[in-house]
Design a protein around this motif. Structure first.
Motif, PDB file in Angstrom:
ATOM      1  N   HIS A 251      -4.613  14.324 -19.479  1.00  0.00           N
ATOM      2  CA  HIS A 251      -5.180  14.223 -18.137  1.00  0.00           C
ATOM      3  C   HIS A 251      -4.418  13.190 -17.314  1.00  0.00           C
ATOM      4  O   HIS A 251      -4.268  12.031 -17.718  1.00  0.00           O
ATOM      5  CB  HIS A 251      -6.662  13.865 -18.224  1.00  0.00           C
ATOM      6  CG  HIS A 251      -7.457  14.891 -18.987  1.00  0.00           C
ATOM      7  ND1 HIS A 251      -7.884  16.073 -18.429  1.00  0.00           N
ATOM      8  CD2 HIS A 251      -7.856  14.926 -20.293  1.00  0.00           C
ATOM      9  CE1 HIS A 251      -8.527  16.788 -19.339  1.00  0.00           C
ATOM     10  NE2 HIS A 251      -8.516  16.118 -20.478  1.00  0.00           N
ATOM     11  N   LYS A 252      -3.934  13.629 -16.158  1.00  0.00           N
ATOM     12  CA  LYS A 252      -3.133  12.777 -15.281  1.00  0.00           C
ATOM     13  C   LYS A 252      -3.571  12.997 -13.844  1.00  0.00           C
ATOM     14  O   LYS A 252      -4.034  14.076 -13.480  1.00  0.00           O
ATOM     15  CB  LYS A 252      -1.639  13.110 -15.415  1.00  0.00           C
ATOM     16  CG  LYS A 252      -1.105  13.042 -16.839  1.00  0.00           C
ATOM     17  CD  LYS A 252       0.314  13.578 -16.923  1.00  0.00           C
ATOM     18  CE  LYS A 252       0.782  13.638 -18.377  1.00  0.00           C
ATOM     19  NZ  LYS A 252       2.148  14.204 -18.495  1.00  0.00           N
ATOM     20  N   ALA A 253      -3.381  11.976 -13.059  1.00  0.00           N
ATOM     21  CA  ALA A 253      -3.633  12.091 -11.623  1.00  0.00           C
ATOM     22  C   ALA A 253      -2.659  11.178 -10.896  1.00  0.00           C
ATOM     23  O   ALA A 253      -2.317  10.099 -11.395  1.00  0.00           O
ATOM     24  CB  ALA A 253      -5.065  11.719 -11.283  1.00  0.00           C
ATOM     25  N   SER A 254      -2.210  11.612  -9.745  1.00  0.00           N
ATOM     26  CA  SER A 254      -1.245  10.832  -8.972  1.00  0.00           C
ATOM     27  C   SER A 254      -1.682  10.757  -7.519  1.00  0.00           C
ATOM     28  O   SER A 254      -2.363  11.646  -7.011  1.00  0.00           O
ATOM     29  CB  SER A 254       0.155  11.462  -9.047  1.00  0.00           C
ATOM     30  OG  SER A 254       0.641  11.466 -10.359  1.00  0.00           O
ATOM     31  N   ALA A 255      -1.238   9.692  -6.871  1.00  0.00           N
ATOM     32  CA  ALA A 255      -1.467   9.525  -5.437  1.00  0.00           C
ATOM     33  C   ALA A 255      -0.161   9.093  -4.794  1.00  0.00           C
ATOM     34  O   ALA A 255       0.505   8.173  -5.280  1.00  0.00           O
ATOM     35  CB  ALA A 255      -2.549   8.487  -5.175  1.00  0.00           C
ATOM     36  N   LEU A 256       0.208   9.753  -3.723  1.00  0.00           N
ATOM     37  CA  LEU A 256       1.347   9.335  -2.921  1.00  0.00           C
ATOM     38  C   LEU A 256       0.771   8.540  -1.746  1.00  0.00           C
ATOM     39  O   LEU A 256       0.295   9.112  -0.776  1.00  0.00           O
ATOM     40  CB  LEU A 256       2.158  10.531  -2.431  1.00  0.00           C
ATOM     41  CG  LEU A 256       3.471  10.191  -1.732  1.00  0.00           C
ATOM     42  CD1 LEU A 256       4.452   9.535  -2.704  1.00  0.00           C
ATOM     43  CD2 LEU A 256       4.100  11.433  -1.114  1.00  0.00           C
ATOM     44  N   ILE A 257       0.835   7.219  -1.889  1.00  0.00           N
ATOM     45  CA  ILE A 257       0.211   6.336  -0.902  1.00  0.00           C
ATOM     46  C   ILE A 257       1.272   5.897   0.098  1.00  0.00           C
ATOM     47  O   ILE A 257       2.326   5.395  -0.288  1.00  0.00           O
ATOM     48  CB  ILE A 257      -0.404   5.104  -1.596  1.00  0.00           C
ATOM     49  CG1 ILE A 257      -1.323   5.534  -2.753  1.00  0.00           C
ATOM     50  CG2 ILE A 257      -1.175   4.255  -0.589  1.00  0.00           C
ATOM     51  CD1 ILE A 257      -1.776   4.399  -3.638  1.00  0.00           C
ATOM     52  N   ILE A 258       1.001   6.085   1.380  1.00  0.00           N
ATOM     53  CA  ILE A 258       1.955   5.728   2.425  1.00  0.00           C
ATOM     54  C   ILE A 258       1.510   4.420   3.083  1.00  0.00           C
ATOM     55  O   ILE A 258       0.417   4.344   3.659  1.00  0.00           O
ATOM     56  CB  ILE A 258       2.090   6.833   3.490  1.00  0.00           C
ATOM     57  CG1 ILE A 258       2.350   8.195   2.832  1.00  0.00           C
ATOM     58  CG2 ILE A 258       3.182   6.478   4.493  1.00  0.00           C
ATOM     59  CD1 ILE A 258       3.651   8.293   2.086  1.00  0.00           C
ATOM     60  N   TYR A 259       2.375   3.403   2.972  1.00  0.00           N
ATOM     61  CA  TYR A 259       2.102   2.112   3.599  1.00  0.00           C
ATOM     62  C   TYR A 259       2.927   1.982   4.880  1.00  0.00           C
ATOM     63  O   TYR A 259       3.973   2.623   5.026  1.00  0.00           O
ATOM     64  CB  TYR A 259       2.434   0.974   2.634  1.00  0.00           C
ATOM     65  CG  TYR A 259       1.441   0.873   1.496  1.00  0.00           C
ATOM     66  CD1 TYR A 259       0.223   0.208   1.670  1.00  0.00           C
ATOM     67  CD2 TYR A 259       1.702   1.468   0.268  1.00  0.00           C
ATOM     68  CE1 TYR A 259      -0.698   0.139   0.638  1.00  0.00           C
ATOM     69  CE2 TYR A 259       0.783   1.397  -0.775  1.00  0.00           C
ATOM     70  CZ  TYR A 259      -0.415   0.739  -0.574  1.00  0.00           C
ATOM     71  OH  TYR A 259      -1.335   0.678  -1.586  1.00  0.00           O
TER      72      TYR A 259
END
Length: 978
Positions: A301-309
């Protein structure tokens, strides 16, 4: 424990007379070598077949280039296949004092896989592996790709620790020799930390297997002097508390500068020290012929977030709040990084809307179960929630979505090649800073890049480890450009070491690139110990000399690789090598990277007028080894981050070679398609009749003899040659009628190949394909429309592959006009039974009418209109390269699984290499491409299925089982709904 298994092993092919490796030409090439290398060649050819020794200008240039920005051309290249050969070569190196360098995939970036002496290439060999203790350990030979190692471990839910971004393309030998790490392994799971055992071949051919007590004892006795020197270095280091403290501190962050001298602090036993000092030694101390890794858990189980700063500063402060206990990875990408990939297929649209300062942080969490994964997501979000972002933080556990995020990250380095100015090199540096000073250090790095005029440089990397990669694109064609690069490197190296106590090379290895600066980072005492270490293992400096330890303080400024323009189809290539493994000719002649390297050299020589004799030789050799054996399948584009299709370049070159005579013939054939297909059917009928009369053994012997006598000009027959097709297509009346009275119509275009070529004598189903296609369409209730004038129609693909682009387009336009009429201007869908033809139609047609490949049409339109009874058999499927490019692999697999209880998809088989008619004219290409097929076919496999008649001929010949269109199996397993 399992038995030793093997991936695809290379074959020593009988060379085509036009191959530059032929013996007569070798004798001429040998005269151009210095006498000592002539002697080396003659000795090595006593135990290595001449097909695997290269001394010609064509192959030495092609093999000589790697992914770095340096260029050294070896005098001799040898493809080495086993320990015995390697040991003999190293002993010969000792006797002759000729230096050698080891090479696996050549994806390394710091110049550690180059030489102007003897290059020992492993690619294609060294592919045995063994899984131990239920996947907790795995033994691997160095020629196995990282992605393959993880594939072997997949069923155990384990993986190897190192996870470089190039893991799909780099090999175990390079991963271990460079101590490559990557995005998730950090410093805890790299090769140094996860190595369990190792088999090493030393400079004099001595072998040490650290897992074997007898081998260890024999080594301790035979190499007693080396052991004493290792113990002396160990004791000297540990007697200096300041040096010990410095070593321990420097390895708290990623560090591959110099040798892994932390082994002298971490271990006391000299064998353990050797085992760990070899990691990261870049082939300068010995050759790793096998390594056993302790594996790590591959969480389901994996989860990712592409967070834009909004900017880099905010992103750096976000990273400083994360720990590896919470997140598996945190990858940072500046705006320039994102811009380099934002136009690639499948990228999120919002990337193009970001401000010039926006910075992305790709964060991944992993867990054994969904509940714990959600807890990690919540905690990571909470930790970061008060730092301003451009969009709200949103994790996704949808595989296709997070794989898109990771594709952004993995494609950055090669993708820079697509936006760089033509003629420039792509240079990637690799530093690491203490995490608590990351924001400050990043600002200094950006300021230095701007100061020296590299304002378009990209900064990205493994932020959780403080590990930055920065990419810029110098053009090393003037002294001013080289001086500018030198100034940047001097300034950056100074502040990385003296201001931040960071690493000059975090994970890419020292190579030639950072060799002059090893002493700057480590100080004189540690550097002197490294020099002593090198001398102990390699007293004559014959193993990859010039790498890691180098007295030349300007080596990083020498032998810089220029990137001359050749043609728009290939000019953006960065030589990364990601295209190599998927190429059908990789073990036969050349790979896409080699073709591009050679075409650049040819273009450069033409443009400058230099060395016309060399130019003529390269052109002559390229005709067979570069052009004729290119399948032009285009799969190289699917593994290239820049979507470079080297096959397009081959087609372009073929178009340039067209003469008035060949054009006249091609035009005549195009205008007389009915005659061409008629003659083909007659010819196939005669050959099939002769086969029936003589039998397979006699027919095969005669065919081989005729081909040999003709110097390979006569096409090679095989026992799976098709019989003649029937030509005429008779649609059947629909069997099934929808309850609502819906009238289903479809336009069916049987390709000229399927109309001309019938089943082979040993195929299970002796019906022509068009009859089978009409059968399943009738079962599903379709009224079949056959286009008028069918015997004159062709998609144009045979002409396109030969470079007759205008004729190909004329044939496509002619076909499109007929299909538009038959479908009532697109009112009805159109299906074609041959995937390469359909792929050509989709690219060439202008009207936008609905086109479907036969298996695709079955999946999308027929599965719910038919009843299926799967056969209780094991079958193999081959998804053609054209179907892969049309993204039909999953649909192909789904249809196959609807029809059979067990479906095999061979992992090591990509394009079959039949390539239209090349399976007959250059059968060695088909043989090379399918070298791994037979061992992937299990004994209980009853048949194989594909969707291109010519491909099926080669697949049958090299598997020993009948391959036919998957439509045959669909028809066999299906029946009308009522």
């Amino acid at each position: 424990m399992t038995h030793w298994k093997s991936g695809t092993q290379p074959i020593n092919y009988d060379l085509n007379p036009n191959d530059p490796r032929n013996l007569k030409q070798k004798e001429e090439d040998l005269k151009g070598l210095p006498q000592e290398y002539q002697n080396f060649y003659r000795e090595v050819s006593q135990f290595i077949p001449y097909q695997r020794i290269f001394i010609d200008p064509f192959y030495t240039l092609g093999y000589g280039i790697d992914a770095s920005f340096y260029r050294l051309i070896p005098k001799i290249v040898i493809r080495v296949q086993n320990d015995a050969e390697m040991g003999e070569i190293l002993r010969l190196s000792q006797r002759t004092k000729i230096p050698v360098t080891f090479r696996t995939a050549g994806t390394s970036l710091s110049g550690q896989a180059l030489t102007d002496s003897v290059l020992l290439v492993l690619q294609g060999s060294w592919r045995h592996y063994q899984v131990h203790e239920g996947g907790k350990k795995i033994s691997l030979e160095p020629g196995i790709l990282g992605v393959e190692a993880n594939r072997y471990l997949r069923s155990f839910k384990r993986k190897i620790g190192p996870d470089p971004a190039s893991i799909d393309h780099c090999m175990i030998g390079g991963i271990a020799a460079n101590n490559a790490s990557g995005m998730c392994c950090g410093t805890a799971d790299n090769s140094y930390k996860t190595v369990d055992e190792m088999r090493i071949i030393f400079d004099d051919g001595t072998i040490l297997d650290t897992a074997d007590n007898a081998s260890r004892q024999h080594f301790m006795e035979r190499k007693a002097d080396l052991i004493r020197q290792i113990e002396g270095i160990r004791d000297e280091i540990n007697a200096d508390p300041d040096l010990v403290a410095m070593i321990q501190k420097k390895y708290k962050i990623k560090n591959t500068t110099g040798y892994s001298i932390n082994a002298f602090v971490d271990f006391h036993d000299p064998i353990e020290i050797i085992k760990h000092i070899i990691i990261g030694s870049e082939g300068t101390l010995g050759f790793i012929s096998q390594i056993t890794y302790k594996t790590v858990i591959d969480f389901d189980h994996k989860a990712s977030a592409l967070i834009i700063y909004p900017d880099m500063d905010h992103a750096c402060h976000a990273v400083m709040r994360l720990t590896r206990d919470l997140v598996a990875a945190a990858e940072m990408m500046d705006r320039a990084s994102l811009r380099s990939v934002e136009d690639a297929p499948g990228m999120p649209d919002y990337l193009k809307t970001l401000s010039d300062t926006a910075t992305a942080l790709l964060v991944e969490v992993r867990s054994a179960n969904p509940e714990e994964l959600n807890q990690y997501i919540a905690k990571a979000t909470s930790v970061l929630e008060d730092i301003p972002t451009v969009f709200p933080i949103q994790f996704t556990a949808v595989k296709s979505e997070y794989e898109t995020f990771w594709k952004i990250r993995k494609d950055i380095f090669p993708a820079v090649g697509g936006v760089r100015p033509q003629g420039t090199a792509v240079l990637i540096e690799d530093v690491a800073f203490p995490l608590d000073r990351l924001a400050e250090a990043t600002a200094d790095l950006r300021n230095s890049l701007n100061k020296f005029g590299y304002t378009d440089a990209i900064i990205y990397g493994h932020a959780l480890d403080g590990n930055w990669h920065f990419i810029f694109t110098p053009k090393f064609d003037t002294d001013e450009e080289i001086a500018r690069y030198e100034g940047l490197m001097n300034e950056v190296n100074e502040f990385v070491v003296k201001k931040y106590n960071g690493s000059l090379k975090a994970e890419h290895g020292t190579g030639r690139n950072m060799a002059p600066f090893v002493e700057l980072e480590w100080g004189s005492k540690a550097y002197q110990l490294m020099q002593k270490l090198k001398a102990a293992f390699d007293p004559y400096n014959l193993l990859n000399p010039g790498v890691i330890i180098n007295d030349n303080k300007n080596v990083h400024l020498e032998n810089l690789k220029v990137m001359p323009q050749s043609h728009e189809t290939i000019d953006s290539c960065t030589n990364c090598g990601f295209c190599q493994d998927i190429c059908p000719s990789k073990h036969l002649t050349t790979t896409p990277r080699m073709r591009i390297i050679l075409q650049r050299e040819i273009s450069h020589l033409k443009r400058t007028g230099k060395d016309p004799e060399r130019l003529m030789r390269l052109l002559m050799d390229y005709d067979y080894a570069g052009n004729a054996t290119c399948a032009t399948d285009g799969l190289c584009a699917t593994s290239c981050p820049l979507n470079i299709n080297t096959g397009d370049n081959s087609k372009y070159l073929r178009s340039r070679a067209i003469t008035p005579a060949t054009r006249k013939i091609a035009t005549a054939l195009a205008k007389n398609m009915n005659g061409v297909t008629g003659v083909m059917r007659v010819g196939l009928g005669v050959v099939d009749g002769t086969h029936s009369l003589l039998g397979s053994r006699v027919m095969g012997t005669l065919a081989k003899t005729a081909r040999g006598v003709s110097q390979s000009k006569i096409p090679l027959w095989n026992a799976w040659m098709p019989s003649k097709g029937k030509g005429k297509v008779k649609p059947l009346q629909p069997i099934y009628t929808a309850k609502n009275g819906e009238v289903l119509k479809v336009v069916y275009f049987p390709s000229c190949i399927s109309r001309s070529m019938g089943p082979a004598r040993k195929d299970k189903d002796q019906r022509p394909l068009n009859e089978v296609m009409c059968s399943i369409l009738a079962k599903a209730g379709y009224e079949v429309i056959i286009p008028a004038g069918l015997d004159k129609l062709c998609c144009g693909m045979p002409w396109e592959s030969k470079g007759f682009f205008d004729i190909a387009d004329e044939k496509s336009a002619e076909l499109e006009k007929v299909l538009l009429k038959a479908s009532e201007n697109g009112k009805y869908p159109i299906v074609c039974d041959t995937s390469p033809c359909l792929y050509r139609m989709k690219r060439a047609f202008k009207s936008g009418i609905e086109l479907h490949e036969s298996v695709e049409f079955t999946h999308d339109f027929l599965l719910h209109r038919l009843k299926f009874k799967p056969v209780s058999e094991t079958i193999a499927i081959h998804v053609t390269c054209s179907s892969i490019k049309m993204r039909l692999s999953e649909k192909f697999k789904a249809v196959a699984e609807k029809c059979a209880e067990k479906v095999i998809i061979p992992d090591d088989v990509h394009c079959c290499g039949f390539a239209g008619d090349k399976g007959f004219t250059y059968p060695e290409l088909n043989q090379a491409a399918l070298a791994g097929l037979s061992q992937a076919i299990t004994d209980d496999c009853t048949g194989g299925y594909s969707n291109s008649r010519t491909c099926e001929i080669g697949l049958s010949a090299h598997s020993g089982i009948s391959y036919q269109s998957l439509i045959y199996l669909v028809d066999r397993c299906s029946s009308p709904l009522r």
